[in-house]
Write a protein that holds these residues in place. Sequence first.
Motif, PDB file in Angstrom:
ATOM      1  N   GLU A  15       0.848  -1.190   0.000  1.00 19.66           N
ATOM      2  CA  GLU A  15       0.000   0.000   0.000  1.00 19.66           C
ATOM      3  C   GLU A  15       0.885   1.242   0.000  1.00 19.66           C
ATOM      4  N   LYS A  16       0.544   2.207  -0.857  1.00 19.54           N
ATOM      5  CA  LYS A  16       1.358   3.410  -0.997  1.00 19.54           C
ATOM      6  C   LYS A  16       1.183   4.340   0.213  1.00 19.54           C
ATOM      7  N   ILE A  17       2.283   4.975   0.611  1.00 17.88           N
ATOM      8  CA  ILE A  17       2.220   6.000   1.653  1.00 17.88           C
ATOM      9  C   ILE A  17       2.875   7.270   1.122  1.00 17.88           C
ATOM     10  N   ASP A  18       2.419   8.418   1.604  1.00 14.00           N
ATOM     11  CA  ASP A  18       2.897   9.702   1.099  1.00 14.00           C
ATOM     12  C   ASP A  18       4.146  10.143   1.857  1.00 14.00           C
ATOM     13  N   LYS A  19       5.168   9.305   1.781  1.00  8.93           N
ATOM     14  CA  LYS A  19       6.460   9.601   2.400  1.00  8.93           C
ATOM     15  C   LYS A  19       7.556   9.050   1.504  1.00  8.93           C
ATOM     16  N   PHE A  20       8.754   9.589   1.626  1.00  9.69           N
ATOM     17  CA  PHE A  20       9.912   9.078   0.902  1.00  9.69           C
ATOM     18  C   PHE A  20      10.396   7.840   1.660  1.00  9.69           C
ATOM     19  N   LYS A  21      10.250   6.679   1.038  1.00 10.74           N
ATOM     20  CA  LYS A  21      10.521   5.413   1.731  1.00 10.74           C
ATOM     21  C   LYS A  21      11.958   4.952   1.500  1.00 10.74           C
ATOM     22  N   ILE A  22      12.674   4.788   2.600  1.00  9.86           N
ATOM     23  CA  ILE A  22      14.077   4.375   2.565  1.00  9.86           C
ATOM     24  C   ILE A  22      14.195   3.003   3.220  1.00  9.86           C
TER      25      ILE A  22
END
Length: 329
Positions: A155-162
């Motif tokens: 599921e997509k989240i509105d953050k830059f995922k590292i």
Amino acid sequence: MRILHTLHWVQFAGTEKVCVDLCNEFSNENEIFLLSSKEIKSYINDKINLIEIDFEKNRYNPIFLYTIAKIIKNVNPDIIHVHNTKELEIMHNAKIFLDNNVPIVGTRHNPVIKKKFALADLGVAVSDETRLYTNAKKNITILNGIPVKEAVDFEKIDKFKIIAVGRLAPVKGFDNLIKALSLVNFDYELTILGEGEQKEELEKLIKELNLEEKVFLKGFVGNVHDYIYNSDLQVISSIEEGLSLALIEAIFYSKVLLASDIANHKEMLGDKLVFDNTVEDLSKKIKSIYENYSDYEKEFKKLKDRKDEFSIEKMASNYMDAYKSLLKV
């Protein structure tokens, strides 16, 4: 071919994964025996003959060495392939109880000199840098490879995922990564996959820097590739590596990879995707990637286009050629 692998089990990390993947791939066309702990059973397929052994015993104990010699005699392998220097010494010393001289191949997974590695008939380094520390009778380089799996969308989240992957140990530099991220000013989420002795120390650091809502120690997961695939950036912050499996996983699953300036990272990735081994430079590079994302994606694609060089099939083929060179087949 009958191949006997040996592995001193600690936890399922890089060395263990290389051994398991290689055994599983070889078992399709060869008879594979694995001397290791029962803990490894869930990672290997049913074709592999697991022989449970405790390598914590004294490597100079004649009773233990005789037991190992009996196993070798019963298996009657064409090749013995060891993944740790301790087992190399054990396999070599056990030969005093054997009539035949089975060739021993040893894989050097890290760029650390081990004098006893000279006992191997053939030393295999996982990178050219690691080969400088590989002191067997004959030494070659075989790059690691991985079996490729289909990745699943999260599921997509509105953050830059590292994402960062590896054993929670000082050598992996996760403390530097956390400190570097405390200096950036955009919204991100860092997930670190792995277990290890540094867990409490890292948890304390996360709390001290007030990053509990941004940095997460996920622990061990069986679907690492899914997490990598669903990230915007993968970071390898290690201060020492041979050829990191995390780097190879990145080639198949990551959109962008940033790695420390060690091993052959700069040779493989180029200057743009490598950071000087300081918290400050790591922070600056992450910020630059966030602000110029498409440029870094294009840069990393140059390495991703070579992904066939890092397949488990390529790796197994190279090892088979190495085995045959010893047997003169």
